[in-house]
Design a protein around this motif. Structure first.
Motif, PDB file in Angstrom:
ATOM      1  N   ASN A  68       0.559  -1.411   0.281  1.00  0.00           N
ATOM      2  CA  ASN A  68       0.437  -0.109  -0.122  1.00  0.00           C
ATOM      3  C   ASN A  68       0.749   1.080   0.257  1.00  0.00           C
ATOM      4  O   ASN A  68       0.587   2.752   0.817  1.00  0.00           O
ATOM      5  N   ASP A  69       2.423   1.187  -0.659  1.00  0.00           N
ATOM      6  CA  ASP A  69       2.725   2.720  -0.208  1.00  0.00           C
ATOM      7  C   ASP A  69       3.292   2.769  -2.304  1.00  0.00           C
ATOM      8  O   ASP A  69       3.763   1.769  -2.602  1.00  0.00           O
ATOM      9  N   GLU A  70       2.477   4.320  -2.690  1.00  0.00           N
ATOM     10  CA  GLU A  70       2.556   4.213  -4.323  1.00  0.00           C
ATOM     11  C   GLU A  70       4.181   4.336  -3.747  1.00  0.00           C
ATOM     12  O   GLU A  70       4.611   4.757  -5.109  1.00  0.00           O
ATOM     13  N   ALA A  71       4.890   4.714  -3.561  1.00  0.00           N
ATOM     14  CA  ALA A  71       6.758   5.283  -3.247  1.00  0.00           C
ATOM     15  C   ALA A  71       7.753   3.396  -2.880  1.00  0.00           C
ATOM     16  O   ALA A  71       8.654   4.027  -3.335  1.00  0.00           O
ATOM     17  N   PHE A  72       6.544   2.539  -3.407  1.00  0.00           N
ATOM     18  CA  PHE A  72       7.545   1.600  -2.971  1.00  0.00           C
ATOM     19  C   PHE A  72       8.937   1.300  -3.963  1.00  0.00           C
ATOM     20  O   PHE A  72       9.865   0.602  -3.557  1.00  0.00           O
ATOM     21  N   GLY A  73       8.909   2.069  -5.564  1.00  0.00           N
ATOM     22  CA  GLY A  73       9.665   0.959  -5.987  1.00  0.00           C
ATOM     23  C   GLY A  73      10.972   2.844  -6.039  1.00  0.00           C
ATOM     24  O   GLY A  73      12.308   2.256  -5.488  1.00  0.00           O
ATOM     25  N   LEU A  74      10.716   3.708  -5.207  1.00  0.00           N
ATOM     26  CA  LEU A  74      12.372   4.482  -4.501  1.00  0.00           C
ATOM     27  C   LEU A  74      12.735   3.889  -3.315  1.00  0.00           C
ATOM     28  O   LEU A  74      13.652   3.968  -3.028  1.00  0.00           O
ATOM     29  N   LEU A  75      11.379   3.490  -2.472  1.00  0.00           N
ATOM     30  CA  LEU A  75      11.876   2.512  -1.269  1.00  0.00           C
ATOM     31  C   LEU A  75      13.004   1.951  -1.128  1.00  0.00           C
ATOM     32  O   LEU A  75      14.196   0.915  -0.999  1.00  0.00           O
ATOM     33  N   ALA A  76      12.755   0.859  -2.783  1.00  0.00           N
ATOM     34  CA  ALA A  76      13.435  -0.382  -3.089  1.00  0.00           C
ATOM     35  C   ALA A  76      14.903  -0.328  -3.748  1.00  0.00           C
ATOM     36  O   ALA A  76      15.601  -0.823  -3.045  1.00  0.00           O
ATOM     37  N   GLY A  77      15.614   0.645  -4.188  1.00  0.00           N
ATOM     38  CA  GLY A  77      15.949   1.344  -4.762  1.00  0.00           C
ATOM     39  C   GLY A  77      17.505   2.188  -3.681  1.00  0.00           C
ATOM     40  O   GLY A  77      18.336   2.421  -3.980  1.00  0.00           O
ATOM     41  N   LYS A  78      16.324   2.651  -2.678  1.00  0.00           N
ATOM     42  CA  LYS A  78      17.295   2.723  -1.506  1.00  0.00           C
ATOM     43  C   LYS A  78      17.690   1.593  -0.943  1.00  0.00           C
ATOM     44  O   LYS A  78      19.023   1.941  -0.577  1.00  0.00           O
ATOM     45  N   GLN A  79      17.596   0.876  -0.764  1.00  0.00           N
ATOM     46  CA  GLN A  79      17.683  -0.801  -0.636  1.00  0.00           C
ATOM     47  C   GLN A  79      19.298  -1.329  -1.302  1.00  0.00           C
ATOM     48  O   GLN A  79      20.058  -2.156  -0.958  1.00  0.00           O
ATOM     49  N   MET A  80      19.529  -0.295  -2.320  1.00  0.00           N
ATOM     50  CA  MET A  80      20.315  -1.385  -3.207  1.00  0.00           C
ATOM     51  C   MET A  80      21.965  -1.085  -2.794  1.00  0.00           C
ATOM     52  O   MET A  80      22.156  -0.491  -1.794  1.00  0.00           O
ATOM     53  N   GLN A  81      22.946  -2.084  -2.726  1.00  0.00           N
ATOM     54  CA  GLN A  81      23.938  -2.161  -2.831  1.00  0.00           C
ATOM     55  C   GLN A  81      24.806  -2.063  -3.606  1.00  0.00           C
ATOM     56  O   GLN A  81      24.328  -2.849  -4.764  1.00  0.00           O
ATOM     57  N   PRO A  82      25.996  -1.811  -3.718  1.00  0.00           N
ATOM     58  CA  PRO A  82      26.814  -2.392  -5.559  1.00  0.00           C
ATOM     59  C   PRO A  82      26.883  -3.582  -5.777  1.00  0.00           C
ATOM     60  O   PRO A  82      27.112  -4.345  -6.624  1.00  0.00           O
ATOM     61  N   GLN A  83      26.719  -4.457  -4.850  1.00  0.00           N
ATOM     62  CA  GLN A  83      27.345  -6.512  -5.647  1.00  0.00           C
ATOM     63  C   GLN A  83      26.200  -6.174  -6.133  1.00  0.00           C
ATOM     64  O   GLN A  83      26.519  -7.328  -6.886  1.00  0.00           O
ATOM     65  N   ALA A  84      24.704  -5.706  -6.083  1.00  0.00           N
ATOM     66  CA  ALA A  84      23.577  -6.194  -6.511  1.00  0.00           C
ATOM     67  C   ALA A  84      24.092  -5.968  -8.097  1.00  0.00           C
ATOM     68  O   ALA A  84      23.339  -6.732  -9.003  1.00  0.00           O
ATOM     69  N   LEU A  85      25.129  -4.761  -8.709  1.00  0.00           N
ATOM     70  CA  LEU A  85      25.175  -4.905 -10.260  1.00  0.00           C
ATOM     71  C   LEU A  85      26.141  -5.449 -10.341  1.00  0.00           C
ATOM     72  O   LEU A  85      26.789  -5.484 -11.727  1.00  0.00           O
ATOM     73  N   HIS A  86      26.898  -6.472  -9.976  1.00  0.00           N
ATOM     74  CA  HIS A  86      27.881  -7.266 -10.114  1.00  0.00           C
ATOM     75  C   HIS A  86      29.077  -6.422 -10.399  1.00  0.00           C
ATOM     76  O   HIS A  86      29.717  -5.432 -10.096  1.00  0.00           O
ATOM     77  N   GLY A  87      30.080  -6.334 -11.775  1.00  0.00           N
ATOM     78  CA  GLY A  87      31.349  -5.792 -11.908  1.00  0.00           C
ATOM     79  C   GLY A  87      30.865  -4.152 -11.499  1.00  0.00           C
ATOM     80  O   GLY A  87      31.780  -3.540 -11.483  1.00  0.00           O
ATOM     81  N   LEU A  88      30.216  -3.793 -12.228  1.00  0.00           N
ATOM     82  CA  LEU A  88      29.141  -2.062 -12.985  1.00  0.00           C
ATOM     83  C   LEU A  88      29.067  -1.539 -11.506  1.00  0.00           C
ATOM     84  O   LEU A  88      29.870  -0.366 -11.325  1.00  0.00           O
ATOM     85  N   GLY A  89      28.963  -2.728 -10.351  1.00  0.00           N
ATOM     86  CA  GLY A  89      28.644  -1.364  -9.431  1.00  0.00           C
ATOM     87  C   GLY A  89      30.358  -1.491  -8.462  1.00  0.00           C
ATOM     88  O   GLY A  89      29.970  -0.223  -8.212  1.00  0.00           O
ATOM     89  N   PHE A  90      31.130  -2.215  -8.496  1.00  0.00           N
ATOM     90  CA  PHE A  90      32.188  -2.262  -7.948  1.00  0.00           C
ATOM     91  C   PHE A  90      32.804  -0.980  -8.818  1.00  0.00           C
ATOM     92  O   PHE A  90      33.662  -0.161  -8.531  1.00  0.00           O
ATOM     93  N   ALA A  91      32.968  -1.320 -10.614  1.00  0.00           N
ATOM     94  CA  ALA A  91      33.368  -0.193 -10.924  1.00  0.00           C
ATOM     95  C   ALA A  91      32.721   1.285 -10.911  1.00  0.00           C
ATOM     96  O   ALA A  91      33.657   2.247 -11.074  1.00  0.00           O
ATOM     97  N   TRP A  92      32.208   1.435 -10.860  1.00  0.00           N
ATOM     98  CA  TRP A  92      30.956   2.600 -10.360  1.00  0.00           C
ATOM     99  C   TRP A  92      31.885   3.405  -8.858  1.00  0.00           C
ATOM    100  O   TRP A  92      31.951   4.773  -8.920  1.00  0.00           O
ATOM    101  N   LEU A  93      31.988   2.633  -8.247  1.00  0.00           N
ATOM    102  CA  LEU A  93      32.465   3.172  -6.688  1.00  0.00           C
ATOM    103  C   LEU A  93      34.126   3.371  -7.065  1.00  0.00           C
ATOM    104  O   LEU A  93      34.393   4.030  -6.431  1.00  0.00           O
ATOM    105  N   ALA A  94      34.459   3.115  -7.756  1.00  0.00           N
ATOM    106  CA  ALA A  94      35.877   3.062  -7.813  1.00  0.00           C
ATOM    107  C   ALA A  94      36.233   4.045  -9.075  1.00  0.00           C
ATOM    108  O   ALA A  94      37.117   4.259  -9.220  1.00  0.00           O
TER     109      ALA A  94
END
Length: 341
Positions: A68-94
């Motif tokens: 019952n949260d119309e902004a659920f997508g934004l909330l999910a995005g806020k839980q993102m961790q770099p490892q979920a993006l594989h190599g892209l996530g670590f390259a992004w942080l580097a």
């Protein structure tokens, strides 16, 4: 007309992890909800597993309903961790700068989603990350775009080591009931019902050197990401034709020769390859127009006349006759039925 060709777009299976975390924050069991929409969560142990777009969009729709949260997508995005993006996530942080991380996202966007059409633009003193056109799918749900927006904002802040608010955010989605929640969660002015979905930052802010920058680590992860992309990004000629048709339609229906030239193949080669895939140019043109028509007419603020011209019809009456021939109902009736549902 033949049955529409499924494009089989997919996203990284690890993208379910932030969604599951957001569901738990709302007290909802993610396993039950994922199973309900046909997602086999047992496969999440495989880092190369991918989830079909249709299943993911259905999941996001159910997440909004159950939480019952119309902004659920934004909330999910806020839980993102770099490892979920594989190599892209670590390259992004580097990356040396936040701008460098955004360039990597634009370069490797299809790692995240094979439907991704991300571009990085410079407009005056702003840098704009444009998420591209909405994927051609009847199951599309705007919470999926909210998730992408939230993910980008989250990764930029992780790279900087501090919160980095965009200057502005533009979204194609209809204005939600509590629009202020989007502005609060993104700490930016948000424009709804826009012609594009994008985030913008001041160029000077995202070009500041990052103390965590590691060019060698970024390079290694870039190579890993490219290898992974090369392993599954084998596109059919049908998908390429559909993508080019969508690009050309606002200027009128393209012919086969135009699309062959856009794909850098001969007309005869294109015709033969489409035949090998069990379809034809005219079938794809009509199927694409039909799917786009349904998507456009489902939007509460898009008229039949506007839809007709966006699909390359010279007259709304011609579009109305074609739509009724395809579906058995007039476009105005189709639009009204979705407005009431």
């Amino acid at each position: 007309m033949s049955e529409a060709i499924p494009l089989q777009y997919s996203i990284l299976g690890t993208f379910l992890l932030p969604v599951a975390q957001a569901l738990r924050l709302h007290g909802v069991d993610p396993m039950e909800l994922m199973a309900e929409v046909g997602i086999d969560v047992a496969k999440i142990a495989n880092p190369d597993w991918r989830v079909p777009h249709d299943n993911f969009n259905l999941l996001m729709q159910r997440c909004v309903e159950e939480s019952n949260d119309e902004a659920f997508g934004l909330l999910a995005g806020k839980q993102m961790q770099p490892q979920a993006l594989h190599g892209l996530g670590f390259a992004w942080l580097a990356s040396d700068t936040v701008y460098g991380g955004l360039k990597r996202l634009a370069r490797f966007g299809k790692l995240v989603s094979t439907a991704a059409d991300i571009s990085l633009l410079e407009e005056a003193d702003l840098v704009v990350l444009d998420l591209g056109r909405i994927p051609l799918s009847e199951t599309f749900h705007f919470s999926s775009r909210d998730y992408a927006i939230g993910m980008v904002a989250r990764m930029c802040s992780l790279a900087l080591g501090d919160f980095l608010a965009p200057v502005k955010v533009q979204l194609e989605r209809p204005e939600p009931q509590s629009a202020e929640r989007w502005e609060s969660m993104l700490a930016a002015r948000v424009e709804f019902e826009s012609s594009r979905s994008c985030l913008a930052w001041y160029r000077a802010d995202i070009l500041e050197p990052l103390v965590t920058g590691d060019p060698e680590l970024a390079r290694v992860n870039d190579e890993q990401t490219q290898t992974y992309l090369d392993s599954f990004m084998v596109q059919s000629i049908s998908r390429g034709v559909v993508d080019k048709i969508v690009e050309h339609l606002p200027d009128g229906p393209p012919n086969q020769q135009q699309i062959a030239q856009a794909l850098h193949v001969s007309n005869r080669t294109l015709q033969r390859k489409l035949k090998d895939e069990g379809t034809s140019f005219m079938d794809l043109l009509q199927d694409t127009r039909l799917q786009l028509a349904r998507k456009y007419l489902s939007h509460p603020n898009r008229s039949v006349v506007e839809t007709a011209y966006m699909l390359g019809f010279s007259e709304p009456s011609t579009f109305s006759r074609a739509f009724k021939r395809w579906t058995g109902v007039a476009p105005a009736d189709f639009r009204d039925s979705h407005r009431l549902s």
